[in-house]
Design a protein around this motif. Structure first.
Motif, PDB file in Angstrom:
ATOM      1  N   PHE A 229       0.839  -1.199   0.000  1.00 46.69           N
ATOM      2  CA  PHE A 229       0.000   0.000   0.000  1.00 46.69           C
ATOM      3  C   PHE A 229       0.871   1.244   0.000  1.00 46.69           C
ATOM      4  O   PHE A 229       1.810   1.336   0.789  1.00 46.69           O
ATOM      5  N   TYR A 289       3.830  -1.381   3.704  1.00 45.45           N
ATOM      6  CA  TYR A 289       3.473   0.021   3.505  1.00 45.45           C
ATOM      7  C   TYR A 289       4.633   0.748   2.852  1.00 45.45           C
ATOM      8  O   TYR A 289       5.772   0.651   3.324  1.00 45.45           O
ATOM      9  N   ALA A 313      -3.857   2.971  -0.064  1.00 43.43           N
ATOM     10  CA  ALA A 313      -4.255   2.428   1.253  1.00 43.43           C
ATOM     11  C   ALA A 313      -5.722   2.769   1.537  1.00 43.43           C
ATOM     12  O   ALA A 313      -6.238   3.752   1.046  1.00 43.43           O
TER      13      ALA A 313
END
Ligand code: TXA
Ligand code: MG
Length: 313
Positions: A229, A289, A313
């Protein structure tokens, strides 16, 4: 099993025999085959799991081999080759009628590149011809920038890999089409458009490949297996979760999961990006992430690859 070698003559002999060899280039490792051998080219598509509609780049030692592949070479191409070859620039030119249709995916154009990596040059010279070489990864996965990551991609296959160390550039080549009067950027790379425009003395059209297919531009290309993400702010709830990994611009010490930090300098970031994604993808995480790096011309190719490797995200 994939085997890593330093033996260029052995690798050249395998290529002449119609086998595949993974070769290092300054951008990413390529899965090379004799560009004139239809059976060898077919093996590239089969091993990668690549659709036949996605054409391959033909790798040459330099300008001296181009006339064997391109039916005409415009002045703009001459200038770009003189300025940037050998190096991370691929040129799309009108193809000779005898270029294998599997290489061009049936199009009337051919993509050509002279890689700068010394082992790539040595292998091309020892082989004595041109080599098709898509990035040495399975279709839609991350391009490898070291021999170990090629070996990981093809762990169960008989594949010879030429050791060339970590790739200095780290992102796939810039692709410029010279099929029309105005040159067009088909794929962003680390070579900045302004540098190309300076050499051309004219603007580079961007986006919209027109009639030319560049299927490597698929939006899910270059993706790790672990869901990734893109974020501008690190999600608070994930910070203490050891199953979350982080690809960061700036280091920090408040995260429970593994961290790869690439810094805020675009050349070093590009060089480290794919190895960092492999490291996180291999860590058995639930999520990755990716902290989005700065914007700006020098970061264009990085944002392009990150947008294909991640989901919002
Ligand atoms: O840096 C690179 O270019 C690496 C190294 C190994 O040289 N190679 C690479 O190959 O990235 P590959 O196959 O992963 O990406 C080649 C891209 C694809 O998006 C393909 O569609 C495009 O080049 N391409 C090939 N021939 C083309 C053509 N005739 N017209 C337009 N695009 C073409
Ligand atoms: Mg590729």
């Amino acid at each position: 099993m994939a085997t890593i070698t330093h033996d260029i003559d052995h690798a050249a002999a395998r290529l002449k025999a119609g086998e595949l060899v993974a070769l290092p280039t300054e951008t990413v490792y390529g899965l090379a085959a004799d560009a004139r051998n239809p059976a060898a080219v077919a093996k590239v598509f089969a091993l990668k799991g690549r659709p036949a509609s996605n054409p391959l780049i033909v790798h040459v030692t330099g300008r001296e081999q181009v006339d064997a592949w391109a039916v005409s070479v415009p002045e703009a191409a001459e200038r770009l080759m003189a300025a940037f070859w050998p190096g991370p620039l691929t040129l799309v030119l009108p193809a000779h009628a005898d270029v294998l249709p599997a290489v061009t995916a049936g199009q009337a154009s051919v993509a050509l590149r002279a890689p700068a990596h010394p082992q790539a040059q040595a292998l091309l010279s020892a082989f004595g011809g041109a080599l098709v070489a898509p990035s040495a990864n399975r279709y839609m996965s991350i391009s490898p920038t070291c021999a170990a990551h090629v070996a990981q991609q093809f762990a169960g296959d008989e594949l010879l890999i030429v050791e060339g160390g970590p790739c200095a550039v780290g992102l796939e080549s810039t692709i410029v089409s010279l099929l029309d009067a105005q040159p067009r950027l088909l794929r962003a790379g680390t070579l900045e458009p302004v540098a190309i425009e300076q050499v051309l003395g004219q603007p580079l059209l961007r986006g919209g490949a027109g009639e030319v297919r560049v299927p490597g531009q698929h939006h899910k290309h270059y993706a790790p297996g672990t869901p990734a993400f893109a974020v501008t702010e690190l999600p608070v709830c994930a910070k203490q979760d050891a199953r979350c990994g982080w690809l960061l611009v700036k280091p920090r010490s408040d995260l429970a999961g593994p961290v790869q930090c690439l810094g805020d300098e675009p050349i070093a970031y590009a060089r480290g990006l794919y190895a960092a994604l492999y490291a996180l993808d291999n860590a058995g995480l639930e999520r990755i992430y990716v902290e989005l790096p700065p914007r700006g011309e020098a970061w264009t190719a990085i944002h392009d690859r990150l947008s294909r490797a991640t989901q919002p995200a």
